[in-house]
Design an enzyme around this catalytic site. Sequence first.
Site: not given
Length: 185
Positions: A19, A64
Site C-alpha cells: 500500500h 493515512f
Amino acid sequence: MYIIVGLGNPGKKYSGTRHNVGFDVIDLLAHRLGITVNKLKHKALYGEARIGGEKVILAKPQTFMNLSGESIREMMQFYKIDPENLIVIYDDIDVKVGSLRIRQSGSAGTHNGMKSTIYQLQTDAFPRIRIGVGRPEFGDLSNYVLGSFTKDEIPLMKESLERATLTVESIVIDGIDKAMNRYNG
C-alpha cells in the site's frame, strides 16, 4: 509547477508494504533529485526540487490513506495548482506486480486514497501512475495490501519503482501523452 504525490500510510509499521509504493516512489525520486522530503505542511511531508527546469513539490500525505485528498486539496489551493499539474502515484491491486498504468484521468476504482482525492478535488481529471501490486488468490485484501512483497516480487517491484520515477520525470518534461506511450505496461 507540479505537485507530485505518493499515496501511502505514515509510520514505520507501513514502510515497505504494498500500500506504500507511492511513498517509495517519492523517496526514490527525492534521492535521484538530491533532496529530502522532510518538511511538514498541509498535512504532508514535502520537499522542493526541479525537473527539467520545472519546479516540483514531492509530497507524502500524513493523513493515512483514506484521507489523502484533504492534504492534496490543501497543497493545490496553497500553490494554486491546476489538476493537470498534479501527479498521483499509488498501488493498484488490479494491475499485475511490476506493471505500470499511466492515465490522464479516470475513476478511483477500489482505491480509498484515490476516492478521497477525487472527492476533495471534485474532479478525476489529473494524471496518475498506478503501480501494480497484484491481487491475492485468497485471503483478506486489507492484510494483503498492508503486507510485504514476496522474495520473487521484490526485483519486479524495484524495477517498477525505478520506471515510475522515470515516468514522473517524463510527464513533467515531455507531457502525459509521451509518458503514457513510453512507460505504460
